[in-house]
Motif scaffolding. Structure first.
Motif, PDB file in Angstrom:
ATOM      1  N   TRP A  84       0.827  -1.417  -0.229  1.00 35.37           N
ATOM      2  CA  TRP A  84       0.117  -0.156   0.141  1.00 35.37           C
ATOM      3  C   TRP A  84       0.902   1.569  -0.287  1.00 35.37           C
ATOM      4  O   TRP A  84       0.165   2.518  -0.646  1.00 35.37           O
ATOM      5  N   LEU A 138      -4.445   5.313  -4.001  1.00 31.18           N
ATOM      6  CA  LEU A 138      -4.677   4.284  -2.443  1.00 31.18           C
ATOM      7  C   LEU A 138      -4.240   5.428  -0.526  1.00 31.18           C
ATOM      8  O   LEU A 138      -4.716   5.675  -0.332  1.00 31.18           O
ATOM      9  N   LYS A 139      -2.805   5.769  -1.408  1.00 28.33           N
ATOM     10  CA  LYS A 139      -2.188   6.773   0.127  1.00 28.33           C
ATOM     11  C   LYS A 139      -3.004   7.616  -0.140  1.00 28.33           C
ATOM     12  O   LYS A 139      -3.387   8.332   0.828  1.00 28.33           O
ATOM     13  N   LYS A 181      -6.544   7.422   1.118  1.00 26.94           N
ATOM     14  CA  LYS A 181      -6.733   6.688   2.644  1.00 26.94           C
ATOM     15  C   LYS A 181      -6.086   8.543   3.744  1.00 26.94           C
ATOM     16  O   LYS A 181      -7.193   8.860   5.109  1.00 26.94           O
ATOM     17  N   GLU A 182      -5.725   8.955   3.099  1.00 24.87           N
ATOM     18  CA  GLU A 182      -4.796  10.202   3.656  1.00 24.87           C
ATOM     19  C   GLU A 182      -6.728  11.854   3.474  1.00 24.87           C
ATOM     20  O   GLU A 182      -7.137  11.383   4.078  1.00 24.87           O
ATOM     21  N   ASN A 222     -10.658   9.015   9.268  1.00 24.44           N
ATOM     22  CA  ASN A 222     -11.675   8.615  10.172  1.00 24.44           C
ATOM     23  C   ASN A 222     -13.015   8.013   9.994  1.00 24.44           C
ATOM     24  O   ASN A 222     -14.120   8.751  11.026  1.00 24.44           O
ATOM     25  N   TRP A 279     -15.264   3.932   2.301  1.00 25.02           N
ATOM     26  CA  TRP A 279     -13.993   3.841   2.561  1.00 25.02           C
ATOM     27  C   TRP A 279     -13.505   3.563   4.068  1.00 25.02           C
ATOM     28  O   TRP A 279     -14.096   4.213   4.731  1.00 25.02           O
ATOM     29  N   ARG A 280     -12.586   2.882   4.858  1.00 23.35           N
ATOM     30  CA  ARG A 280     -12.264   2.362   5.978  1.00 23.35           C
ATOM     31  C   ARG A 280     -10.629   2.495   6.359  1.00 23.35           C
ATOM     32  O   ARG A 280     -10.268   1.745   5.560  1.00 23.35           O
ATOM     33  N   VAL A 281      -9.817   3.070   7.142  1.00 25.10           N
ATOM     34  CA  VAL A 281      -8.852   2.500   6.803  1.00 25.10           C
ATOM     35  C   VAL A 281      -8.630   1.820   8.439  1.00 25.10           C
ATOM     36  O   VAL A 281      -9.373   2.869   9.776  1.00 25.10           O
ATOM     37  N   GLY A 333      -3.548  -0.033   8.778  1.00 31.26           N
ATOM     38  CA  GLY A 333      -3.434   1.152   7.890  1.00 31.26           C
ATOM     39  C   GLY A 333      -3.624   0.053   7.149  1.00 31.26           C
ATOM     40  O   GLY A 333      -3.981   0.825   5.864  1.00 31.26           O
ATOM     41  N   LEU A 364      -6.768  -0.574   3.858  1.00 32.63           N
ATOM     42  CA  LEU A 364      -7.301   0.227   3.660  1.00 32.63           C
ATOM     43  C   LEU A 364      -8.243  -0.381   2.814  1.00 32.63           C
ATOM     44  O   LEU A 364      -8.315  -1.475   1.982  1.00 32.63           O
ATOM     45  N   TYR A 373     -12.961  -1.030   0.871  1.00 33.52           N
ATOM     46  CA  TYR A 373     -14.143  -0.267   0.560  1.00 33.52           C
ATOM     47  C   TYR A 373     -15.352  -1.370   0.656  1.00 33.52           C
ATOM     48  O   TYR A 373     -14.882  -2.048   0.461  1.00 33.52           O
TER      49      TYR A 373
END
Length: 153
Positions: free
Chosen positions: A38, A44-45, A48-49, A53, A59-61, A65, A67, A69
């Motif tokens: 990742w 994907l980075k 994630k940013e 939360n 989408w969930r982190v 760490g 990711l 969907y």
């Protein structure tokens, strides 16, 4: 099934008699590879940013760490991971070279990536073993009809 588990080559070495209370979590190596990859996938980075939360997002982190969907692990397009996931699923001892529809249904429960259905169809179409063992589908000819007998020689 015992032979399948024996392939994992799990060993516990203890030199003195100890009482051990342990927690073992088994995770396939492919998931570890996906999580490590990742960091190299820019798309994907960025997702994630952007997600963080946010509880309302699809989408969930998660804690590792990773990711996710819609409850599925996102597979980056790096280091041939997509092909490795497809290959591991298709050539599994338990799957026995499934068709692209069954394989897509199995994979979409756990993994997400764009164009997954097309990649699976392309992979299965190139599998020689699948082509040799798949069932042929054709219409049955119907009831047998008697042949007419000639009246003359």
């Amino acid at each position: 099934m015992v032979e399948f588990i024996r392939d994992f080559d799990i060993k516990l070495n203890m030199e003195e008699p100890y009482e051990v209370i342990a927690y073992v979590q088994v995770q396939p190596l492919i998931i570890s590879k996906i999580i490590e990859a990742w960091e190299g996938d820019e798309l994907l980075k960025r997702i994630k940013e952007r997600v963080g939360n946010n509880a309302e997002s699809e989408w969930r982190v998660v804690f590792d760490g990773g990711l996710w969907y819609q409850g599925c692990l996102c597979v980056p397009n790096l280091h041939g991971l997509r092909e490795e996931v497809i290959n591991a699923t298709h050539n599994s001892k338990l799957a026995m070279h499934p068709s692209n529809t069954k394989m897509y249904r199995d994979l979409k429960r756990n993994y997400w990536r764009d164009n997954m259905k097309g990649e699976i169809a392309n992979f299965v179409s190139r599998c020689l073993t699948y082509e040799q063992v798949k069932a042929e589908h054709y219409r049955l000819p119907g009831l047998l009809q008697p042949m007419l007998l000639a009246e003359w020689k």
